[in-house]
Scaffold this active site. Structure first.
Site: not given
Ligand SMILES: *Cc1c(COP(=O)(O)O)cnc(C)c1O
Length: 433
Positions: A143, A237, A265
């Site tokens: 994701y 990511d 995060k």
């Molecule tokens: C949470 C997440 C996102 C998206 O971040 P948001 O702050 O929710 O837009 C993108 N990549 C990874 C790996 C994530 O865990």
């Protein structure tokens, strides 16, 4: 005992679609409805009915020091009193950028945004701008936020043009998104043979959005080699794994270097922050110096910066913090596995630093398709019964769990004890099938 939450949920649903501002919070596919949270304190969450939960979600990752950590709180309050936003440079941005960049010898510059979605979206635009190519390679089950070109669902498992997994995304917009299977080198090689227009590979080096499934070292090495051979960029990511798996995220565990890293995060400690980082050579393509446009009214917001800064400084000041968090993560999943096995239930487990995952299935999942073979009914029972006993686990088998620094061994041991009764219930269900 969920009366007030039930009532709040019905009111929320009238004005907010499904009553939530991010779909996973709606507890779909599970038993029950979501508790409405009143406050957090240390390792615990409290809902509006007064129920108390040991929190293994931590706002989906950001709160590595738990709720209301004094050091972070103090810095945030100090900053709030000076003004909430200026839309002009502040010292805090440079300081937080330095805290992040200093962890990597191949990263020179970073730009802040307000979410992980934005970080990844910007990183991909940058990769396309730098390489002058169009296609991006993405893996099933990873994701990367909800921007159009990344909402692509499973293909046949072979290198294929994906189809959008959301209404409202024109297939024209995702025709440049090539979908491959996670941990499948052959599939990835085929993809590079099929397309000579690949700008980048985007990958969660430690996938946390199909449960916790780390990429193998060989797989990440293959990603690196294929990018080098084909003039494509490798994007890690690390929005979830950054400062969660280790102080250098996946890079602290696996010896493969990415060209661009995205963060989110933990670097915001619960405030809305994202970032993308790379070498000067690549980052200098960004506007206003370069030709790749990217902007944000609230980017680098001072309150968010001060929260992230206090949190990262604290992380760096505590010796062996990730080893300790990992020991607790292992204590938890090993304990759960032991009680599961006692009742002849197969449980697959993974940890990376403060991240953990467990799957109700016979074989360790290596990709998205494997996760689909798990027992979702068993998970739904586990989740609901544990919630009733005061344990707040992520509400899907496709999500990772997190240990915060304020969770103690005793809390974990009690959790395992309470899980024993739940496993007995799951055994009953599995036997009846
Ligand atoms: C949470 C997440 C996102 C998206 O971040 P948001 O702050 O929710 O837009 C993108 N990549 C990874 C790996 C994530 O865990």
């Amino acid at each position: 005992m969920f009366e007030k939450s039930l009532n709040a949920y019905s009111h929320a649903k009238k004005v907010i679609p499904a009553g939530v501002n991010s779909p996973v919070r709606a507890f779909k596919g599970l038993k029950g409805t979501p508790p409405f949270i009143q406050k957090g304190k240390g390792a615990y969450l409290f809902d509006i009915d007064g129920n108390k939960y040991l929190d293994f979600v931590q706002s989906w990752g950001p709160l590595i020091f738990g709720h209301c950590n004094k050091d972070i709180e103090e810095e945030v309050i100090k900053t709030v009193k000076l003004g909430l936003s200026f839309g002009a440079p502040t010292l805090l941005e440079t300081q937080l950028a330095n805290e992040i960049i200093s962890m990597y010898d191949y990263i020179d510059k970073l730009r802040f945004v307000s979410s992980g979605t934005e970080a990844v979206m910007s990183a991909i635009r940058l990769a396309r701008g730098v390489t002058n190519k169009n296609d991006i390679v993405k893996f099933e089950g990873c994701y990367h936020g909800h921007s159009d070109s990344l909402l692509v669902k499973a293909g046949s498992g072979l290198a294929t043009f994906g189809s959008p997994s959301s209404a409202g995304v024109p297939s024209d917009l995702i025709k440049h998104t090539l979908l491959c299977e996670y941990n499948n080198i052959k599939n990835l090689k085929q993809c590079f043979e099929d397309s000579h227009d690949i700008a980048c590979i985007i990958i969660e080096p430690i996938a946390g959005n199909m449960g916790l499934i780390p990429a193998s070292h060989e797989f990440l090495k293959a990603c690196r080699e294929l990018c080098d051979k084909n003039n494509a960029l490798l994007i890690f990511d690390e929005v979830m794994s950054g400062f969660r798996a280790s102080l250098r995220g996946a890079s602290g565990i696996i010896d493969v270097k990415a060209d661009i890293i995205t963060f989110g995060k933990v670097i915001g400690a619960g405030m809305p922050v994202g970032a993308f980082a790379s070498s000067s050579k690549i980052m200098n393509h960004l506007s206003p110096d370069g030709s790749v446009y990217q902007a944000g009214t609230l980017s680098g917001n001072p309150v968010a910066m001060s929260a992230g800064l206090a949190s990262l400084k604290k992380l760096k000041s505590i010796d062996n913090i990730y080893e300790n968090l990992n020991q607790k993560a292992l204590r938890l999943v090993n304990g759960l596995k032991k009680v599961a096995n006692k009742y002849n239930i197969s449980l697959q487990i993974n940890t990376r630093g403060s991240m953990f995952g467990f799957f109700f299935c016979k074989q360790e999942p290596k990709n998205f398709k494997d996760v689909g073979l798990c027992d979702f009914e068993a998970f739904a029972i586990f989740h609901h019964e544990m919630l009733k006993k005061g344990y707040y686990f992520a509400c899907s088998q496709y999500e990772a769990g997190f240990i915060s620094s304020v969770i103690t061994n005793d809390m974990i041991d009690n959790c395992i004890k309470d899980a024993s009764l739940v496993m007995l219930q799951i055994q009953g269900m599995q036997n009846a099938k």
